[in-house]
Design a protein around this motif. Structure first.
Motif, PDB file in Angstrom:
ATOM      1  N   MET A  40      11.408  51.429 -24.804  1.00 15.29           N
ATOM      2  CA  MET A  40       9.979  51.356 -25.026  1.00 15.29           C
ATOM      3  C   MET A  40       9.695  51.165 -26.509  1.00 15.29           C
ATOM      4  N   ARG A  41      10.304  51.996 -27.350  1.00 17.70           N
ATOM      5  CA  ARG A  41      10.008  51.928 -28.777  1.00 17.70           C
ATOM      6  C   ARG A  41      10.388  50.584 -29.355  1.00 17.70           C
ATOM      7  N   VAL A  76       7.771  47.930 -28.452  1.00 20.16           N
ATOM      8  CA  VAL A  76       6.545  48.089 -29.240  1.00 20.16           C
ATOM      9  C   VAL A  76       6.793  47.624 -30.677  1.00 20.16           C
ATOM     10  N   THR A  83       2.712  46.203 -21.852  1.00 22.48           N
ATOM     11  CA  THR A  83       1.741  47.067 -21.174  1.00 22.48           C
ATOM     12  C   THR A  83       2.230  47.486 -19.795  1.00 22.48           C
ATOM     13  N   LEU A  92       4.707  50.237 -20.353  1.00 23.77           N
ATOM     14  CA  LEU A  92       4.041  51.483 -20.722  1.00 23.77           C
ATOM     15  C   LEU A  92       3.389  52.137 -19.507  1.00 23.77           C
ATOM     16  N   ASP A  93       2.773  51.328 -18.659  1.00 20.92           N
ATOM     17  CA  ASP A  93       2.147  51.873 -17.447  1.00 20.92           C
ATOM     18  C   ASP A  93       3.181  52.507 -16.513  1.00 20.92           C
ATOM     19  N   LYS A 153      -1.110  58.601 -24.132  1.00 19.05           N
ATOM     20  CA  LYS A 153      -0.238  57.978 -25.123  1.00 19.05           C
ATOM     21  C   LYS A 153      -0.063  56.499 -24.797  1.00 19.05           C
ATOM     22  N   ALA A 154       0.143  56.189 -23.537  1.00 19.86           N
ATOM     23  CA  ALA A 154       0.288  54.798 -23.116  1.00 19.86           C
ATOM     24  C   ALA A 154      -1.001  54.035 -23.383  1.00 19.86           C
ATOM     25  N   LEU A 193      -1.392  53.392 -27.151  1.00 21.69           N
ATOM     26  CA  LEU A 193      -0.492  52.330 -27.609  1.00 21.69           C
ATOM     27  C   LEU A 193      -1.009  50.961 -27.191  1.00 21.69           C
ATOM     28  N   LYS A 194      -1.456  50.841 -25.940  1.00 17.36           N
ATOM     29  CA  LYS A 194      -1.969  49.561 -25.451  1.00 17.36           C
ATOM     30  C   LYS A 194      -3.188  49.133 -26.250  1.00 17.36           C
TER      31      LYS A 194
END
Length: 57
Positions: A1-2, A5, A25, A28-29, A41-42, A45-46
């Motif tokens: 994930m990181r 991003v 996205t 993240l979802d 948090k998700a 970030l989005k």
């Protein structure tokens, strides 16, 4: 994930960033759904990634 991003934030081309955004996205979802990260948090970030993409020239 990181890493995903980070890769999106490092992109300076708007079309490339816009192409990566849906994939990030979606990831993240999925992470929020399985409680790996918190749903807020998700969402944060989005939102920040969308703002970043819109600022690109």
């Amino acid at each position: 994930m990181r890493n995903a991003v980070r890769k999106l934030r490092a992109t300076t081309d708007k079309t490339e960033a816009a192409a990566l955004y849906p994939k990030v996205t979606k990831m993240l979802d999925k992470l929020a759904k399985t409680n790996v990260i918190h749903k807020n948090k998700a969402s944060n970030l989005k939102s920040k990634l969308a703002i970043y993409i819109n600022k690109l020239a």
